[in-house]
Design a protein around this motif. Sequence first.
Motif, PDB file in Angstrom:
ATOM      1  N   ILE A 119      19.693  16.147  10.372  1.00  0.00           N
ATOM      2  CA  ILE A 119      20.278  17.471  10.139  1.00  0.00           C
ATOM      3  C   ILE A 119      19.887  17.991   8.765  1.00  0.00           C
ATOM      4  O   ILE A 119      19.525  19.164   8.606  1.00  0.00           O
ATOM      5  CB  ILE A 119      21.806  17.424  10.327  1.00  0.00           C
ATOM      6  CG1 ILE A 119      22.130  17.185  11.806  1.00  0.00           C
ATOM      7  CG2 ILE A 119      22.469  18.695   9.805  1.00  0.00           C
ATOM      8  CD1 ILE A 119      23.572  16.827  12.088  1.00  0.00           C
ATOM      9  N   ASP A 120      19.908  17.120   7.763  1.00  0.00           N
ATOM     10  CA  ASP A 120      19.513  17.505   6.409  1.00  0.00           C
ATOM     11  C   ASP A 120      18.040  17.938   6.372  1.00  0.00           C
ATOM     12  O   ASP A 120      17.696  18.920   5.707  1.00  0.00           O
ATOM     13  CB  ASP A 120      19.761  16.344   5.442  1.00  0.00           C
ATOM     14  CG  ASP A 120      19.568  16.739   3.988  1.00  0.00           C
ATOM     15  OD1 ASP A 120      20.128  17.787   3.585  1.00  0.00           O
ATOM     16  OD2 ASP A 120      18.854  16.019   3.262  1.00  0.00           O
ATOM     17  N   GLU A 121      17.175  17.223   7.094  1.00  0.00           N
ATOM     18  CA  GLU A 121      15.756  17.605   7.170  1.00  0.00           C
ATOM     19  C   GLU A 121      15.606  19.017   7.726  1.00  0.00           C
ATOM     20  O   GLU A 121      14.825  19.816   7.206  1.00  0.00           O
ATOM     21  CB  GLU A 121      14.983  16.652   8.082  1.00  0.00           C
ATOM     22  CG  GLU A 121      14.723  15.284   7.517  1.00  0.00           C
ATOM     23  CD  GLU A 121      14.090  14.340   8.536  1.00  0.00           C
ATOM     24  OE1 GLU A 121      13.674  13.267   8.108  1.00  0.00           O
ATOM     25  OE2 GLU A 121      14.010  14.669   9.745  1.00  0.00           O
ATOM     26  N   ILE A 122      16.359  19.316   8.765  1.00  0.00           N
ATOM     27  CA  ILE A 122      16.272  20.632   9.396  1.00  0.00           C
ATOM     28  C   ILE A 122      16.777  21.717   8.456  1.00  0.00           C
ATOM     29  O   ILE A 122      16.153  22.773   8.323  1.00  0.00           O
ATOM     30  CB  ILE A 122      17.051  20.641  10.726  1.00  0.00           C
ATOM     31  CG1 ILE A 122      16.335  19.730  11.730  1.00  0.00           C
ATOM     32  CG2 ILE A 122      17.176  22.052  11.286  1.00  0.00           C
ATOM     33  CD1 ILE A 122      17.152  19.371  12.924  1.00  0.00           C
ATOM     34  N   ILE A 123      17.870  21.456   7.769  1.00  0.00           N
ATOM     35  CA  ILE A 123      18.399  22.433   6.813  1.00  0.00           C
ATOM     36  C   ILE A 123      17.366  22.722   5.731  1.00  0.00           C
ATOM     37  O   ILE A 123      17.145  23.881   5.362  1.00  0.00           O
ATOM     38  CB  ILE A 123      19.734  21.932   6.210  1.00  0.00           C
ATOM     39  CG1 ILE A 123      20.819  21.968   7.285  1.00  0.00           C
ATOM     40  CG2 ILE A 123      20.136  22.758   4.991  1.00  0.00           C
ATOM     41  CD1 ILE A 123      22.100  21.254   6.907  1.00  0.00           C
ATOM     42  N   LYS A 124      16.711  21.695   5.238  1.00  0.00           N
ATOM     43  CA  LYS A 124      15.682  21.883   4.209  1.00  0.00           C
ATOM     44  C   LYS A 124      14.499  22.652   4.766  1.00  0.00           C
ATOM     45  O   LYS A 124      13.937  23.520   4.088  1.00  0.00           O
ATOM     46  CB  LYS A 124      15.218  20.534   3.652  1.00  0.00           C
ATOM     47  CG  LYS A 124      16.259  19.883   2.755  1.00  0.00           C
ATOM     48  CD  LYS A 124      15.808  18.531   2.269  1.00  0.00           C
ATOM     49  CE  LYS A 124      16.901  17.876   1.444  1.00  0.00           C
ATOM     50  NZ  LYS A 124      16.573  16.503   1.072  1.00  0.00           N
ATOM     51  N   LEU A 125      14.078  22.348   5.994  1.00  0.00           N
ATOM     52  CA  LEU A 125      12.978  23.075   6.621  1.00  0.00           C
ATOM     53  C   LEU A 125      13.298  24.556   6.771  1.00  0.00           C
ATOM     54  O   LEU A 125      12.466  25.411   6.456  1.00  0.00           O
ATOM     55  CB  LEU A 125      12.661  22.505   8.003  1.00  0.00           C
ATOM     56  CG  LEU A 125      11.817  21.248   8.054  1.00  0.00           C
ATOM     57  CD1 LEU A 125      11.837  20.659   9.463  1.00  0.00           C
ATOM     58  CD2 LEU A 125      10.402  21.551   7.627  1.00  0.00           C
ATOM     59  N   ILE A 126      14.485  24.860   7.241  1.00  0.00           N
ATOM     60  CA  ILE A 126      14.877  26.257   7.439  1.00  0.00           C
ATOM     61  C   ILE A 126      14.970  26.964   6.090  1.00  0.00           C
ATOM     62  O   ILE A 126      14.552  28.106   5.954  1.00  0.00           O
ATOM     63  CB  ILE A 126      16.201  26.337   8.222  1.00  0.00           C
ATOM     64  CG1 ILE A 126      15.974  25.858   9.659  1.00  0.00           C
ATOM     65  CG2 ILE A 126      16.763  27.749   8.211  1.00  0.00           C
ATOM     66  CD1 ILE A 126      17.235  25.647  10.471  1.00  0.00           C
ATOM     67  N   GLY A 127      15.471  26.267   5.090  1.00  0.00           N
ATOM     68  CA  GLY A 127      15.605  26.843   3.746  1.00  0.00           C
ATOM     69  C   GLY A 127      14.271  27.230   3.134  1.00  0.00           C
ATOM     70  O   GLY A 127      14.186  28.175   2.373  1.00  0.00           O
TER      71      GLY A 127
END
Length: 112
Positions: free
Chosen positions: A101-109
């Motif tokens: 989930i953290d990886e995805i948040i960083k990708l979207i950011g």
Amino acid sequence: MTILKKKASKKVTNKHSCHHCEEEHPDHSKEIVKLKRAKGQIEAITKMIDERVYCPDILIQVRAAKSALSSIEQSILKTHLESCVSDAIRHKDEDEALTKIDEIIKLIGRHQ
């Protein structure tokens, strides 16, 4: 008697891994056709610039290439969510799920 040997498959290793993915990372080969189309659009942009084509016509082609890449990105993200992330949740591995989930948040950011 015939001895069957397993072919050694080359696995691409990177710093990110899916500990719970059933076999290996998902197959994104269906995106190759879309990538080739986007590559053609980018090559067309280069040619248009070389030929000094009217600016709005170039911009239309740039938007088409961006749209194609965005479609590929969405498809790969969807597959990642449906496989790697859901596998971590399904296996009740809270640390792995939170990492995904953290990886995805960083990708979207990165795209904002």
